[in-house]
Motif scaffolding. Sequence first.
Motif, mmCIF file in Angstrom:
data_model
loop_
_atom_site.group_PDB
_atom_site.id
_atom_site.type_symbol
_atom_site.label_atom_id
_atom_site.label_comp_id
_atom_site.label_asym_id
_atom_site.label_seq_id
_atom_site.Cartn_x
_atom_site.Cartn_y
_atom_site.Cartn_z
ATOM 1 N N ARG A 123 0.775 -0.985 0.197
ATOM 2 C CA ARG A 123 0.020 -0.040 -0.115
ATOM 3 C C ARG A 123 0.865 1.312 0.035
ATOM 4 N NH1 ARG A 123 -5.067 1.045 3.478
ATOM 5 N NH2 ARG A 123 -4.107 -0.735 4.813
ATOM 6 N N ALA A 124 0.901 1.891 -1.165
ATOM 7 C CA ALA A 124 1.891 3.297 -1.160
ATOM 8 C C ALA A 124 1.329 4.142 -2.027
ATOM 9 C CB ALA A 124 3.041 2.539 -1.723
ATOM 10 N N SER A 125 1.605 5.336 -2.023
ATOM 11 C CA SER A 125 1.017 6.291 -3.059
ATOM 12 C C SER A 125 1.982 6.542 -3.822
ATOM 13 C CB SER A 125 0.550 7.759 -2.372
ATOM 14 O OG SER A 125 -0.046 7.529 -1.478
ATOM 15 N N PRO A 126 2.017 6.129 -5.285
ATOM 16 C CA PRO A 126 3.046 6.026 -6.087
ATOM 17 C C PRO A 126 3.420 7.538 -6.425
ATOM 18 C CG PRO A 126 1.137 5.027 -7.209
ATOM 19 C CD PRO A 126 0.789 5.349 -5.810
ATOM 20 N N LEU A 127 2.930 8.543 -6.254
ATOM 21 C CA LEU A 127 2.939 10.001 -6.361
ATOM 22 C C LEU A 127 3.633 10.612 -5.160
ATOM 23 C CD1 LEU A 127 0.126 11.379 -8.863
ATOM 24 C CD2 LEU A 127 2.438 10.555 -9.441
ATOM 25 N N ALA A 128 3.592 10.044 -4.143
ATOM 26 C CA ALA A 128 4.217 10.497 -2.710
ATOM 27 C C ALA A 128 5.704 10.678 -3.019
ATOM 28 C CB ALA A 128 3.683 9.842 -1.662
ATOM 29 N N VAL A 129 6.479 11.848 -2.444
ATOM 30 C CA VAL A 129 7.668 11.765 -2.659
ATOM 31 C C VAL A 129 8.483 10.820 -1.863
ATOM 32 C CG1 VAL A 129 9.721 13.481 -2.245
ATOM 33 C CG2 VAL A 129 7.502 14.440 -2.887
ATOM 34 N N ALA A 130 9.538 10.138 -2.435
ATOM 35 C CA ALA A 130 10.394 9.212 -1.692
ATOM 36 C C ALA A 130 11.462 9.703 -1.280
ATOM 37 C CB ALA A 130 10.609 8.015 -2.764
ATOM 38 N N THR A 149 -8.160 0.072 1.008
ATOM 39 C CA THR A 149 -8.017 -1.091 1.996
ATOM 40 C C THR A 149 -8.507 -2.348 1.365
ATOM 41 O OG1 THR A 149 -8.512 0.547 3.325
ATOM 42 C CG2 THR A 149 -8.532 -1.462 4.281
ATOM 43 N N ILE A 150 -9.460 -2.384 0.721
ATOM 44 C CA ILE A 150 -10.096 -3.771 0.122
ATOM 45 C C ILE A 150 -9.344 -4.566 -0.757
ATOM 46 C CG2 ILE A 150 -11.964 -4.988 -1.028
ATOM 47 C CD1 ILE A 150 -13.806 -2.512 -0.191
ATOM 48 N N VAL A 171 -6.033 -3.960 -0.618
ATOM 49 C CA VAL A 171 -4.612 -4.561 0.163
ATOM 50 C C VAL A 171 -5.057 -5.905 0.714
ATOM 51 C CG1 VAL A 171 -3.311 -4.139 2.134
ATOM 52 C CG2 VAL A 171 -3.807 -2.056 0.528
ATOM 53 N N HIS A 172 -6.132 -5.860 1.455
ATOM 54 C CA HIS A 172 -6.724 -7.241 1.936
ATOM 55 C C HIS A 172 -6.862 -8.495 1.132
ATOM 56 C CE1 HIS A 172 -7.123 -5.717 5.992
ATOM 57 N NE2 HIS A 172 -7.867 -4.796 5.777
ATOM 58 N N TYR A 173 -7.403 -8.116 -0.059
ATOM 59 C CA TYR A 173 -7.384 -9.075 -1.026
ATOM 60 C C TYR A 173 -6.173 -9.456 -1.406
ATOM 61 C CZ TYR A 173 -8.081 -11.116 -5.812
ATOM 62 O OH TYR A 173 -8.037 -12.030 -6.969
ATOM 63 N N ARG A 174 -5.250 -8.528 -1.866
ATOM 64 C CA ARG A 174 -3.697 -8.896 -2.376
ATOM 65 C C ARG A 174 -2.837 -9.608 -1.429
ATOM 66 N NH1 ARG A 174 -1.731 -6.471 -6.839
ATOM 67 N NH2 ARG A 174 -0.160 -8.266 -6.766
ATOM 68 N N ASN A 175 -3.091 -9.338 -0.043
ATOM 69 C CA ASN A 175 -2.355 -9.991 1.227
ATOM 70 C C ASN A 175 -2.779 -11.413 1.174
ATOM 71 O OD1 ASN A 175 -1.010 -7.789 1.941
ATOM 72 N ND2 ASN A 175 -2.062 -7.366 3.529
ATOM 73 N N ALA A 176 -4.124 -11.569 0.944
ATOM 74 C CA ALA A 176 -4.795 -13.070 1.050
ATOM 75 C C ALA A 176 -4.374 -14.063 -0.149
ATOM 76 C CB ALA A 176 -6.183 -12.960 1.238
ATOM 77 N N VAL A 177 -4.312 -13.255 -1.522
ATOM 78 C CA VAL A 177 -4.184 -13.799 -2.627
ATOM 79 C C VAL A 177 -2.611 -14.139 -2.986
ATOM 80 C CG1 VAL A 177 -4.564 -14.066 -5.194
ATOM 81 C CG2 VAL A 177 -6.511 -13.445 -3.345
#
Length: 515
Positions: free
Chosen positions: A266-273, A346-347, A349-355
């Motif tokens: 879970r990350a914002s691709p446009l947020a400054v790294a 969030t949904i 994220v939960h899906y990707r964590n499970a699958v």
Amino acid sequence: MSMIAAFYGGKSILITGATGFLGKVLIEKLCRTSPDLKVIYILVRPKAGHTLQQRVSQIINSKLFEKVREVCPNVHEKIRAISADLNQNDFAISKEDMQELLSCTNIIFHCAATVRFDDHLRHAVQLNVTATQQLLFMASQMPKLEAFIHISTAFSNCNLKHIDEVIYPCSVEPKKIIDSMEWWDDAIVDEIAPKLMGDWPNTYTYTKALGEMVVQQESGNLNIAIIRPSIVGATWQEPFPGWVDNLNGPNGMIVAAGRGFLRAIRASPLAVADLIPVDTVINLTLAVGWYTAVHRPKSTLIYHCTSGNLNPCNWGKMGCQVLSTFEKIPFEKAFRRPHADFTANTITVHYRNAVSHRAPAMIYDIYLWLTGRKPRMTKLMNRLLRTISMLEYFINRSWEWSTYNTEMLMSELSPEDQRIFNFDVRQLNWLEYIENYVLGVKKYLLKEDMAGIPEAKQHLRRLQNIYYLFNTVFFLIAWRLLIARSQIARNVWFFIVSFCYKFLSYFRASSTLKA
Ligand SMILES: CCCCCCCCCCCCCCCCCCCCCCCC(=O)SCCNC(=O)CCNC(=O)[C@H](O)C(C)(C)COP(=O)(O)OP(=O)(O)OC[C@H]1O[C@@H](n2cnc3c(N)ncnc32)[C@H](O)[C@@H]1OP(=O)(O)O
Ligand SMILES: NC(=O)C1=CN([C@@H]2O[C@H](COP(=O)(O)OP(=O)(O)OC[C@H]3O[C@@H](n4cnc5c(N)ncnc54)[C@H](OP(=O)(O)O)[C@@H]3O)[C@@H](O)[C@H]2O)C=CC1
């Protein structure tokens, strides 16, 4: 001649946290650029069955110190390890050592800290606040002290969006917290911690903020400066690109992505790294040490060592470059082919964590169990997900750090010093830096040989084939079960089969006509 390098010549320098990531690069650069310095005192504790001397030898004999061993062959004599535990009263330093430190030290670099996000508040306060207070007390008794440089973090005020180079007060005085820790038991500390921390996300950032307040309050007549680096990454240029030796921050994520464990984050691709190379941080630190001692600014100056406002890069660009580097230089022993993406809600994220995370780990554990081995992947995956949950706060937000003092210092340096102690992050080419970073993780952290790359590529091709095979079998089973249970599925299946049949008949007929 470099003014900064000359300044450290003949000096006695005290470093805390010398065995850490920043500490090692600091000693390396000091010894390489000022081999005529008098002595570097390092406060070290015995650890993991290693004596002080073994720990120091390990550092000096490491790859990082290769150049130093050439420039300064007597580097062993320059570094004097002093047995100390910053969690103890007077750091448990012997009387003789204390006497020597008090009478000889010219410069202090205070790098030691607990950087764990989830440390118990009591322990984080002890190391990041109380130990800083004690070190300042020691410093106040050093007649030859010229500068005290405190390493903080740019995230000490991560509860704010725009951060200036000033100290922001916390609601409760650090002295009160230090005192309270003496008589609060752990249960009370646990209960009160969230209230004290307010909108700070973890005990690390909160106690680093308290540490800065302590520095301000206890500065007395000392010449003090505070450096606030953002997310410290592998070396950019010196002593060689890509050096890194721990799993903190992005490093662990790069390992997890390269080995194929990390599939989504879970990350914002446009947020400054806001990454900053460790050698840049150390160059600024040494320049600040010189400037603070020589120019003696009237107040405590704070220096932001960040990249965001001078040369911004976002997580999206960084992630893409990490993944494309894996194509060229894959890691060995991958669990799956590296592929990851950023998710937002969030949904998902939960899906990707499970699958994408838990299910493959469970399947692999079943395979291990069936083949008589100990299942371990689910445990590893849970640990990874826990780590990700701690880092998420920092990859979903952007901060603005002003860098007036850092830019002012840059303009104060001679051209020679600007070159030798370069902390101008505008010159950084992110794509090149990230590629070297990933390569560094492979070589220096995972200790993988470059000669193993063809084998690693071969392994990834095998994993890809297993993936196709698995998906085909999975699809066929799912489809067979669906056909058995649903009339619609049967109709669709009948339609597909008859369509294919007609297509083949047409194809055969037209090729017969041509012949
Ligand atoms: C569009 C395309 C997108 C493609 C995406 C591709 C993704 C590619 C990756 C890109 C990078 C993105 C990464 C973003 C990362 C951002 C980081 C932001 C960090 C901000 C930091 C602020 C800066 C600072 O001031 S402080 C320095 C940073 N401090 C830390 O990082 C400390 C964090 N660590 C901790 O707090 C703890 O270690 C914790 C809580 C994570 C784990 O604690 P736990 O008790 O569970 O474990 P440990 O005892 O510490 O270790 C046990 C075991 O695990 C190993 N381990 C530890 N940390 C990690 C890790 N990060 N990754 C993997 N493994 C880890 C450790 O070595 C131990 O192993 P053993 O074998 O048991 O010894
Ligand atoms: N890494 C990063 O991304 C960032 C770091 N910083 C700051 O930079 C500084 C250095 O961080 P970094 O090098 O990454 O941290 P590390 O965790 O790599 O190093 C911490 C150092 O502190 C020492 N230390 C910890 N506890 C004690 C103790 N009780 N007695 C004596 N020494 C102790 C450690 O010694 P030992 O080897 O014995 O454990 C180690 O040398 C910290 O102040 C941190 O807040 C700021 C921003 C980002």
